[in-house]
Design a protein around this motif. Structure first.
Motif, PDB file in Angstrom:
ATOM      1  N   CYS A  28       0.852  -1.185   0.000  1.00 45.72           N
ATOM      2  CA  CYS A  28       0.000   0.000   0.000  1.00 45.72           C
ATOM      3  C   CYS A  28       0.887   1.233   0.000  1.00 45.72           C
ATOM      4  CB  CYS A  28      -0.891   0.048   1.242  1.00 45.72           C
ATOM      5  SG  CYS A  28      -2.294  -1.076   1.209  1.00 45.72           S
ATOM      6  N   LYS A  31      -0.511   2.690   5.186  1.00 49.71           N
ATOM      7  CA  LYS A  31      -1.327   1.776   5.978  1.00 49.71           C
ATOM      8  C   LYS A  31      -2.426   2.554   6.688  1.00 49.71           C
ATOM      9  CE  LYS A  31      -1.799  -2.360   8.183  1.00 49.71           C
ATOM     10  NZ  LYS A  31      -1.927  -3.682   7.551  1.00 49.71           N
ATOM     11  N   CYS A  32      -3.681   2.149   6.462  1.00 53.08           N
ATOM     12  CA  CYS A  32      -4.805   2.838   7.099  1.00 53.08           C
ATOM     13  C   CYS A  32      -4.907   2.436   8.573  1.00 53.08           C
ATOM     14  CB  CYS A  32      -6.104   2.500   6.380  1.00 53.08           C
ATOM     15  SG  CYS A  32      -6.147   3.058   4.661  1.00 53.08           S
ATOM     16  N   TYR A  34      -7.318   1.668  10.483  1.00 52.05           N
ATOM     17  CA  TYR A  34      -8.306   0.646  10.839  1.00 52.05           C
ATOM     18  C   TYR A  34      -7.968  -0.716  10.250  1.00 52.05           C
ATOM     19  CZ  TYR A  34      -9.806   1.599   6.078  1.00 52.05           C
ATOM     20  OH  TYR A  34      -9.822   1.774   4.718  1.00 52.05           O
ATOM     21  N   CYS A  35      -6.931  -0.797   9.427  1.00 53.71           N
ATOM     22  CA  CYS A  35      -6.681  -1.989   8.603  1.00 53.71           C
ATOM     23  C   CYS A  35      -5.894  -3.051   9.362  1.00 53.71           C
ATOM     24  CB  CYS A  35      -5.925  -1.590   7.342  1.00 53.71           C
ATOM     25  SG  CYS A  35      -5.513  -2.987   6.266  1.00 53.71           S
ATOM     26  N   SER A  39      -1.002  -6.018   4.800  1.00 56.00           N
ATOM     27  CA  SER A  39      -0.556  -4.971   3.881  1.00 56.00           C
ATOM     28  C   SER A  39       0.666  -4.274   4.450  1.00 56.00           C
ATOM     29  CB  SER A  39      -1.679  -3.959   3.625  1.00 56.00           C
ATOM     30  OG  SER A  39      -2.098  -3.353   4.832  1.00 56.00           O
ATOM     31  N   GLN A 144     -14.858   3.930   0.759  1.00 57.47           N
ATOM     32  CA  GLN A 144     -15.114   4.015   2.203  1.00 57.47           C
ATOM     33  C   GLN A 144     -16.009   5.187   2.576  1.00 57.47           C
ATOM     34  OE1 GLN A 144     -14.370   1.290   2.816  1.00 57.47           O
ATOM     35  NE2 GLN A 144     -12.427   0.770   1.875  1.00 57.47           N
ATOM     36  N   ARG A 156      -7.186   7.602   4.448  1.00 56.48           N
ATOM     37  CA  ARG A 156      -7.214   7.309   3.022  1.00 56.48           C
ATOM     38  C   ARG A 156      -6.407   8.355   2.252  1.00 56.48           C
ATOM     39  NH1 ARG A 156      -8.272   2.420   2.103  1.00 56.48           N
ATOM     40  NH2 ARG A 156      -9.264   2.817   0.092  1.00 56.48           N
ATOM     41  N   THR A 220      -4.204  -2.735  15.226  1.00 56.39           N
ATOM     42  CA  THR A 220      -4.385  -1.580  14.347  1.00 56.39           C
ATOM     43  C   THR A 220      -4.154  -0.304  15.150  1.00 56.39           C
ATOM     44  OG1 THR A 220      -6.759  -1.344  14.804  1.00 56.39           O
ATOM     45  CG2 THR A 220      -6.126  -2.814  12.988  1.00 56.39           C
TER      46      THR A 220
END
Length: 426
Positions: A28, A31-32, A34-35, A39, A144, A156, A220
């Motif tokens: 990615c 990294k978000c 919430y993820c 990744s 989203q 994001r 997370t």
């Protein structure tokens, strides 16, 4: 409730079970928070430094695919799903090379569904028409939210206009099937904002919407520093109003969070998961599940997977090395049974025990609002209705499952207490 003419089914006819392929692209841009997926952020210096890594990764994917070729057992691939990470980071020339190899190793069904997940912030890397030319015929765009403040909170990298542009560009390029991922229950989100996201996704060109509530997962950023989410009453209001809006727009809720529009059909790949079909898996951290007729697998080929194939079992699960660097370090001189192996490791190859089959089947099948037939349960697990009759009858008496000799299906009440139903089959 008793099911007549049911008998213990000791064998599974593998050729009748659909076969899919999952491909994991682990990188990615960011990294978000919430993820919790597998990744990994791109190197901070420059994405250009990834070109050699992408070459090596596609080499590894193809070696991995070749290793799993015997597991097809004469079947064609009915669907492929490319997930991540952010699969749209992988350059088009790499996809061209990847699919050329996959078509050499596997037979594709004439009407194969090939889905790629995409991030609106990375879709400038290739025109949509080029994805179509490769063979990708369905997109799942991770929007989203269309609210700039919410996108910033979620970490994001795209803005609302990029999301709108991506959906429209996909449709204009010729994609007839475009899923839009939307979250609800976001920090500080109100009802009007949540409904606006649904309406805008529809108006912009979505043919399928995945609409699911934000949950805080371990490991997370949000778990360590939890945001303030809407309370239970507001969440219930959003769920009720959002469901009504989707229905009024012509979407059919065939699974807990999946809505197919009038001009689209349910995602075949995900349906295969929920109906306990088989799926091969290539890529870092990818998980697969296959049914085996052991006498039809060559002994030398079997040794490449595990000595576990000597166990008289029908269904196996497996996984691949989670970290990209470990997945890429696959040129091992020796493997199990002293066989040379030039493919990424099977790190989790094991049979699924009989007492786990029921719970795994139910975990998937009960997500479907129309349920599945008891005939499918027997065909996919090798078990019979009598093996679960006591649990089923207890749940029917509580009003959580429908009373049917043909269909396994939750009631409206059962959909609200799905976890309670699943515990009954543990």
């Amino acid at each position: 409730m008793k099911k007549t003419n049911s008998a213990k089914n000791n064998s599974i006819e593998v050729r009748t079970i659909p076969l899919a392929l999952y491909i994991h692209i682990p990188w990615c841009v960011k990294k978000c928070p919430y993820c919790d997926f597998n990744s990994h952020e791109l190197p901070v210096d420059s994405p250009l430094s990834m070109s050699e890594t992408y070459d090596d990764y596609v080499d590894a994917l193809l070696a991995d695919a070749l290793l799993q070729q015997p597991l097809t057992q004469g079947r064609k691939l009915s669907s492929i799903f490319i997930g991540g990470g952010t699969p749209s980071l992988l350059p088009i020339p790499q996809y061209q090379r990847l699919f050329k190899g996959l078509r050499h190793y596997f037979d594709f069904a004439d009407d194969i569904e090939i889905t790629m997940e995409a991030n609106p912030g990375t879709l400038e890397h290739a025109p949509f028409a080029e994805y179509l030319q490769v063979g990708i015929n369905r997109l799942s765009i991770g929007v989203q939210s269309f609210n700039a403040e919410k996108l910033n909170t979620l970490g994001r990298i795209h803005d609302p206009q990029q999301a709108i542009t991506a959906i429209k560009a996909a449709r204009e390029a010729g994609f007839r099937r475009v899923n839009v991922d939307l979250m609800h229950g976001l920090p500080q989100q109100g009802l009007v904002e949540a409904l606006h996201d649904i309406q805008l996704a529809h108006d912009t060109g979505a043919t399928h919407i995945s609409w699911y509530q934000l949950t805080i997962e371990p490991n997370t950023v949000f778990y360590r520093d939890q945001p303030v989410l809407p309370d239970e009453d507001n969440l219930a209001d959003i769920e009720e109003a959002g469901t009504a809006l989707l229905q009024s727009l012509g979407y059919s809720n065939y699974e807990v969070s999946a809505w197919a529009g009038r001009l689209d059909t349910p995602c075949r790949h995900n349906l295969n998961y929920w109906q306990f079909g088989d799926y091969l898996a290539i890529g870092a951290g990818a998980h697969g599940k296959v049914s085996i007729e052991s006498d039809k697998i060559d002994k030398k080929e079997a040794a490449l997977f595990s000595e576990a194939l000597s166990i008289e079992a029908d269904i196996y699960r497996f996984s691949k090395s989670r970290l990209p660097k470990d997945y890429l370090n696959y040129k091992q001189p020796k493997y199990q049974s002293s066989q040379p192996l030039n493919a990424p490791k099977m790190v989790g190859w094991q049979p699924i025990a009989d007492d786990e089959l029921v719970s795994e089947f139910m975990l998937n099948a009960l997500r479907l609002h129309e349920g599945v037939t008891w005939q499918l349960f027997e065909a996919r697990t090798g078990m019979s209705y009598e093996d679960v009759a006591d649990s089923v009858e207890s749940l029917v008496a509580k009003g959580l499952l429908t009373e049917s000799t043909e269909q396994l299906q939750t009631t409206a009440l059962g959909r609200r207490y799905l976890n309670h139903i699943l515990r009954a089959f543990l």
